[in-house]
Design an enzyme around this catalytic site. Structure first.
Site, PDB file in Angstrom:
ATOM      1  CE  LYS A 239      -4.288  -1.775   2.000  1.00 39.56           C
ATOM      2  NZ  LYS A 239      -5.340  -1.574   2.989  1.00 39.56           N
TER       3      LYS A 239
ATOM      4  CE  LYS B 289      -7.428  -8.770  -3.114  1.00 35.28           C
ATOM      5  NZ  LYS B 289      -7.800  -8.656  -1.734  1.00 35.28           N
TER       6      LYS B 289
ATOM      7  CE  LYS C 223     -11.827  -1.496  -0.335  1.00 34.73           C
ATOM      8  NZ  LYS C 223     -11.524  -2.763   0.322  1.00 34.73           N
TER       9      LYS C 223
HETATM   10  P1  ATP Z   1      -8.522  -4.112  -1.722  1.00 36.39           P
HETATM   11  O1  ATP Z   1      -8.181  -5.138  -2.754  1.00 36.39           O
HETATM   12  O2  ATP Z   1      -8.876  -2.785  -2.288  1.00 36.39           O
HETATM   13  O3  ATP Z   1      -7.542  -4.054  -0.586  1.00 36.39           O
HETATM   14  P2  ATP Z   1     -10.603  -5.903  -1.167  1.00 36.39           P
HETATM   15  O4  ATP Z   1     -11.634  -5.721  -2.219  1.00 36.39           O
HETATM   16  O5  ATP Z   1      -9.621  -7.003  -1.280  1.00 36.39           O
HETATM   17  O6  ATP Z   1      -9.857  -4.550  -1.020  1.00 36.39           O
HETATM   18  P3  ATP Z   1     -10.777  -6.023   1.700  1.00 36.39           P
HETATM   19  O7  ATP Z   1     -11.509  -4.939   2.412  1.00 36.39           O
HETATM   20  O8  ATP Z   1      -9.285  -6.021   1.731  1.00 36.39           O
HETATM   21  O9  ATP Z   1     -11.331  -6.054   0.198  1.00 36.39           O
HETATM   22  O10 ATP Z   1     -11.230  -7.422   2.191  1.00 36.39           O
HETATM   23  C1  ATP Z   1     -12.317  -7.701   3.011  1.00 36.39           C
HETATM   24  C2  ATP Z   1     -12.402  -9.211   3.168  1.00 36.39           C
HETATM   25  O11 ATP Z   1     -12.772  -9.818   1.931  1.00 36.39           O
HETATM   26  C3  ATP Z   1     -11.098  -9.865   3.588  1.00 36.39           C
HETATM   27  O12 ATP Z   1     -11.361 -10.852   4.557  1.00 36.39           O
HETATM   28  C4  ATP Z   1     -10.554 -10.479   2.317  1.00 36.39           C
HETATM   29  O13 ATP Z   1      -9.761 -11.618   2.578  1.00 36.39           O
HETATM   30  C5  ATP Z   1     -11.839 -10.832   1.570  1.00 36.39           C
HETATM   31  N1  ATP Z   1     -11.649 -10.747   0.126  1.00 36.39           N
HETATM   32  C6  ATP Z   1     -11.369  -9.637  -0.571  1.00 36.39           C
HETATM   33  N2  ATP Z   1     -11.271  -9.910  -1.887  1.00 36.39           N
HETATM   34  C7  ATP Z   1     -11.500 -11.241  -2.028  1.00 36.39           C
HETATM   35  C8  ATP Z   1     -11.550 -12.132  -3.153  1.00 36.39           C
HETATM   36  N3  ATP Z   1     -11.361 -11.702  -4.372  1.00 36.39           N
HETATM   37  N4  ATP Z   1     -11.818 -13.428  -2.927  1.00 36.39           N
HETATM   38  C9  ATP Z   1     -12.033 -13.867  -1.671  1.00 36.39           C
HETATM   39  N5  ATP Z   1     -12.002 -13.087  -0.569  1.00 36.39           N
HETATM   40  C10 ATP Z   1     -11.734 -11.796  -0.734  1.00 36.39           C
END
Ligand code: ATP
Ligand code: LTN
Length: 337
Positions: free
Chosen positions: A116, A199, A202
């Protein structure tokens, strides 16, 4: 709430409005099933959210929206403690103690911070972002949980939690339970529909591969029907050679409870288009009632706020004695009564 069941704590940042399919299948859905067998504490990590700049009004809106979605997903406030981190001051208080136990080098090695920080540049990187994992340590240790359900990306933070719990216990005497990461299965990892080796996130470069649960179902159906598939035409689960199709099969299986194998049989000899059309229906059938339930909670913010207030009260019943015990061990005077 005293019981023999082991305790679980997890959190999610309310930094985006809608959860995406990855957040749901990878995290929140497990929260729902864990309430069957554990005493579950689920937290909206709003203190963590401000480690990157947030618009105040948007943060308030997104915190309620996140709570509403967690409830709509099936987290039951009678069985789970759902609360906002900022409502429980013990988090920030224990975080300070933990900061004073963490090596600068140790914190510098956290890979999520490094990633980050690299994106934001030195001036855009806050000290809060640096110490984010230490706040997470405090979040966890306050509740003395045995298990912390998180995605693979959070494993290092749970390792840091274990290290600091052991360090504190060794220095000051037994105080904290040393928790374990309960890492959700790889099958719960959802990939971007347009770039199925990345993955679903957002912060994806393009929204085309991102399925937000609160989006218009029609738009979602269209995104699924336009998902990239792979060369060849066979519908078969093969992450390496067929990441697009494998991701679709995995989402399908996760939402319906069918096995991937059953789906491979069902689609034998059929074209990618058939799979995508059916999956679009499956996703729409899931998101439509989910959005309705979420909206019902949002339409009644007073009830939502009451659920969070009751959650914070129950959370403090556990967090406050833990903090007091830690403060005593550290050598802080107790205020005279
Ligand atoms: P960013 O990628 O912008 O950091 P994010 O969309 O990955 O954000 P987070 O807020 O980091 O979302 O994650 C919230 C929860 O969702 C965490 O427990 C994370 O492990 C899970 N998560 C996020 N993206 C995925 C994914 N693509 N598949 C499975 N679990 C996910
Ligand atoms: N950092 C986590 C959210 C989070 C968390 C926690 C998870 C904050 N505090 C405590 C488990 C336990 C994330 O970004 N997914």
């Amino acid at each position: 709430m005293a019981s023999e069941r082991s305790r679980v704590l997890s959190g999610i940042q309310p930094s985006a409005g809608s959860f995406h399919l990855g957040n749901y299948l990878g995290a929140v859905r497990q929260w729902v099933s864990l309430q069957e067998s554990y005493d579950t504490y689920y937290m909206l990590a709003d203190l963590h959210a401000i480690t990157v700049a947030q618009d105040p009004e948007a943060l308030r809106t997104n915190t309620r929206l996140s709570a509403a979605q967690i409830l709509a997903a099936g987290v039951d406030p009678e069985r789970s403690v759902l609360f906002a981190q900022s409502h429980v001051p013990e988090h920030a208080e224990l975080a300070w103690v933990m900061n004073c136990l963490t090596g600068f080098g140790e914190a510098s090695r956290m890979t999520q911070f490094k990633d980050k920080a690299a994106k934001q540049g030195a001036e855009g990187t806050t000290v809060g972002l640096f110490t984010y994992p230490v706040l997470q340590v405090a979040d966890i240790l306050l509740y003395q949980p045995q298990q912390v359900p998180v995605g693979e990306d959070q494993r290092q933070h749970v390792e840091l939690t274990r290290d600091l719990a052991e360090r504190f216990n060794a220095r000051y005497g037994e105080t904290f339970v040393v928790p374990e990461a309960y890492i959700l299965k790889e099958t719960a990892k959802i990939y971007d529909l347009q770039e199925p080796t990345a993955k679903m996130s957002k912060s994806a470069a393009s929204p085309k591969g991102l399925v937000n649960l609160m989006d218009e179902p029609k738009a979602t159906a269209k995104k699924i029907r336009s998902a990239v598939t792979d060369t060849g035409s066979e519908i078969r689960f093969d992450r390496e050679n067929k990441p697009g199709v494998s991701n679709l099969l995995n989402i399908y299986a996760n939402l319906t409870g069918l096995t991937v194998q059953a789906l491979e049989e069902k689609y034998q000899g059929k074209l990618y288009g058939a799979l995508k059309t059916d999956l679009a229906d499956v996703v729409v059938d899931f998101v439509t009632p989910f959005r309705d339930r979420t909206r019902e909670y949002l339409d009644d913010p007073a009830t939502l706020d009451k659920i969070l207030a009751a959650g914070a009260e129950k959370a403090r019943e556990v967090a406050s004695p833990t903090l007091t015990a830690a403060y005593d061990k550290v050598g802080f005077l107790r205020p005279a009564r």
